[in-house]
Design a protein around this motif. Sequence first.
Motif, mmCIF file in Angstrom:
data_model
loop_
_atom_site.group_PDB
_atom_site.id
_atom_site.type_symbol
_atom_site.label_atom_id
_atom_site.label_comp_id
_atom_site.label_asym_id
_atom_site.label_seq_id
_atom_site.Cartn_x
_atom_site.Cartn_y
_atom_site.Cartn_z
ATOM 1 N N GLU A 62 18.143 -60.187 -1.725
ATOM 2 C CA GLU A 62 17.403 -59.617 -0.596
ATOM 3 C C GLU A 62 15.950 -59.362 -0.972
ATOM 4 O OE1 GLU A 62 17.817 -55.892 2.597
ATOM 5 O OE2 GLU A 62 19.249 -56.139 0.948
ATOM 6 N N PHE A 63 15.703 -58.980 -2.225
ATOM 7 C CA PHE A 63 14.333 -58.816 -2.717
ATOM 8 C C PHE A 63 13.542 -60.109 -2.523
ATOM 9 C CE2 PHE A 63 10.911 -58.778 -5.674
ATOM 10 C CZ PHE A 63 10.585 -57.460 -5.936
ATOM 11 N N CYS A 64 14.129 -61.232 -2.923
ATOM 12 C CA CYS A 64 13.446 -62.522 -2.786
ATOM 13 C C CYS A 64 13.265 -62.901 -1.320
ATOM 14 C CB CYS A 64 14.220 -63.600 -3.520
ATOM 15 S SG CYS A 64 14.256 -63.398 -5.320
ATOM 16 N N ASP A 65 14.225 -62.534 -0.456
ATOM 17 C CA ASP A 65 14.086 -62.836 0.970
ATOM 18 C C ASP A 65 12.897 -62.102 1.569
ATOM 19 O OD1 ASP A 65 16.265 -64.438 0.764
ATOM 20 O OD2 ASP A 65 17.680 -62.997 1.617
ATOM 21 N N HIS A 66 12.769 -60.823 1.299
ATOM 22 C CA HIS A 66 11.653 -60.048 1.843
ATOM 23 C C HIS A 66 10.325 -60.510 1.247
ATOM 24 C CE1 HIS A 66 13.797 -56.776 4.071
ATOM 25 N NE2 HIS A 66 14.806 -57.211 3.325
ATOM 26 N N LEU A 67 10.326 -60.845 -0.034
ATOM 27 C CA LEU A 67 9.103 -61.355 -0.648
ATOM 28 C C LEU A 67 8.713 -62.703 -0.049
ATOM 29 C CD1 LEU A 67 7.034 -60.658 -2.863
ATOM 30 C CD2 LEU A 67 8.442 -61.977 -4.454
ATOM 31 N N SER A 68 9.696 -63.518 0.293
ATOM 32 C CA SER A 68 9.419 -64.812 0.919
ATOM 33 C C SER A 68 8.862 -64.629 2.325
ATOM 34 C CB SER A 68 10.688 -65.658 0.955
ATOM 35 O OG SER A 68 10.456 -66.894 1.587
ATOM 36 N N LEU A 69 9.381 -63.655 3.074
ATOM 37 C CA LEU A 69 8.847 -63.379 4.415
ATOM 38 C C LEU A 69 7.393 -62.925 4.339
ATOM 39 C CD1 LEU A 69 11.905 -61.539 6.032
ATOM 40 C CD2 LEU A 69 11.056 -63.820 6.608
ATOM 41 N N LEU A 70 7.089 -62.075 3.370
ATOM 42 C CA LEU A 70 5.703 -61.627 3.197
ATOM 43 C C LEU A 70 4.805 -62.780 2.796
ATOM 44 C CD1 LEU A 70 3.574 -59.362 2.961
ATOM 45 C CD2 LEU A 70 4.339 -59.033 0.601
ATOM 46 N N ARG A 71 5.259 -63.594 1.856
ATOM 47 C CA ARG A 71 4.453 -64.723 1.406
ATOM 48 C C ARG A 71 4.248 -65.733 2.524
ATOM 49 N NH1 ARG A 71 5.731 -70.120 1.123
ATOM 50 N NH2 ARG A 71 7.837 -69.448 0.571
ATOM 51 N N ARG A 72 5.242 -65.999 3.328
ATOM 52 C CA ARG A 72 5.114 -66.974 4.416
ATOM 53 C C ARG A 72 4.078 -66.531 5.434
ATOM 54 N NH1 ARG A 72 10.520 -68.831 7.458
ATOM 55 N NH2 ARG A 72 10.860 -69.684 5.361
ATOM 56 N N TRP A 73 4.037 -65.248 5.751
ATOM 57 C CA TRP A 73 3.045 -64.769 6.724
ATOM 58 C C TRP A 73 1.651 -64.693 6.102
ATOM 59 C CZ3 TRP A 73 0.134 -60.262 6.291
ATOM 60 C CH2 TRP A 73 -0.659 -59.963 7.392
ATOM 61 N N TYR A 74 1.541 -64.214 4.867
ATOM 62 C CA TYR A 74 0.226 -63.955 4.278
ATOM 63 C C TYR A 74 -0.545 -65.235 4.021
ATOM 64 C CZ TYR A 74 -3.303 -62.216 1.034
ATOM 65 O OH TYR A 74 -4.490 -61.905 0.433
ATOM 66 N N TYR A 75 0.126 -66.293 3.581
ATOM 67 C CA TYR A 75 -0.565 -67.516 3.212
ATOM 68 C C TYR A 75 -0.682 -68.503 4.366
ATOM 69 C CZ TYR A 75 -0.532 -66.093 -1.657
ATOM 70 O OH TYR A 75 -0.758 -65.427 -2.839
ATOM 71 N N ARG A 76 -0.516 -68.035 5.572
ATOM 72 C CA ARG A 76 -0.826 -68.889 6.709
ATOM 73 C C ARG A 76 -2.329 -69.109 6.803
ATOM 74 N NH1 ARG A 76 2.723 -66.940 11.964
ATOM 75 N NH2 ARG A 76 4.760 -67.664 11.248
#
Length: 503
Positions: free
Chosen positions: A401-415
Amino acid sequence: MAAPFVFAHRAEFLPESSDDLLRSIPAAPGIFALRGADPAAEPYLTRAADLRRRLRRLLAPPEALDENGQPVPSKRLNLRARIHWIEWTRTGSDFESTLLLYRAARSAFGPEDARKRLRLHAPYVLRITMSQPHPRVYSTNRLSKKSLHESFGPFPSRAAAERSCDAVLDLFLLRRCYEDLEPYPEHPGCVYGEMNKCMQPCKEGNPQACTPEQYAREAQRVFDFFLTRGQSLLDEVAARRDAASEAMDFEGAAALHKQWEKVRAAALLADELVRPIDQLRALIVQPAAPLELDDPHPEAATLFLFEHGQLAGPERLSTLGVRAVREQTAVGSSLFAQPLMLAPIPLDEPLNFPTDPGAPGPDSRTRASSEPSTTLTPEDRARAAIDALAMHTESAPDMAEFCDHLSLLRRWYYRPEKQRAGEVFLPNPDATWPIRRLLNGAARVALGPPAPVAPADRAAAKEGAKALKTKIIHAGREGVEREVPILPKRPRTRKAITPDEIL
């Protein structure tokens, strides 16, 4: 274990009254689930930019019927005959829709299936293995609890992580081999040692190699470089450059300045979000969805908190008392685009701070009615919202779940910047939050960018200037009016004095 996700609205779908039901669903972004009569069956779960339009497309009556009154098969998906319940939640932004969709999918299908449906992958980070005898730096997307304090990220992609890794290793003499070293004096070494780009710890005991203490100091310098985002090495090179300049060694100072520029270029390859993974904290500001049609405070923002490896939110933050100047000059001065902090304005249902110092922080969704309340300033409301979010991030999740939330943050931030709605704020060096900048960002998100000034009509301006040059006066008792032109005043000039007059 996370609590099951609950939608904000739930309604029974009846084909004969479907028009009234679909008309009541807002034409706004959100997520929805279509369920059949069997509660154990999997729902149809997705998000939409327009809930009403998407549901009409899925639940509309068939376009054509055959001779027996049966719908003609069509390529368009139609679930009208199989749906019994509709559940939906309105959102204010794409980021909120993605986060709520992940929570709903995790609750409905399980963690693994939710991860596959949303195509979530652990982001790449740079890890420096300080716990090993011979540390090295490499890019990886495999995180563990033991390696969080040695990992720095997230990076937008594997290529970006490796690019930053290569640039940093070019500044130091750390090893680049992947093997578990067993040093001995006759070790053949590698090409990097021949090029003097490695301290050759594999040849321990050889006069050409370094000692374990020297290699440990070099590894600590690399770790400090990542920890300070390159500032430690920048200060070191700048001090040597200034010393060479004071010693009149200008050639050496020029060479050190080129090295300083190389260090700075390597540090800029890591974005501002790249931090130690176990210390990564961020506040995300997004537009808020209105609570209802007659919402008394529609100009509000929504806060999300990333802390301890999980995303908490949404938490509503009212922008009362913070107003952005919508007018902007033609020259685009930044002074007119900054929000203004006004006097505190009480909410209809003000909050109360707990009287017990050890009690948890105030929650913006908990309203007090019986106890005496105080008027909250915008800063107090922002702190209360942050405290409410922090209460949901106290327990760290599992690594998946840690990696899932980090992936959601990374996907939005690096748009791309034009596609990324909202703003992100990182903590200050003293671990506090920039409250004033957060409020300014909330005002920009809630109120929108300042509106540009309409172009000036020069012809009308000239006519107005001519009209101002005349003055209407009343003359005579009959009330006859006449226009008298106002002549421009002549500038005062000082009379020149001749030399004879001076004598």
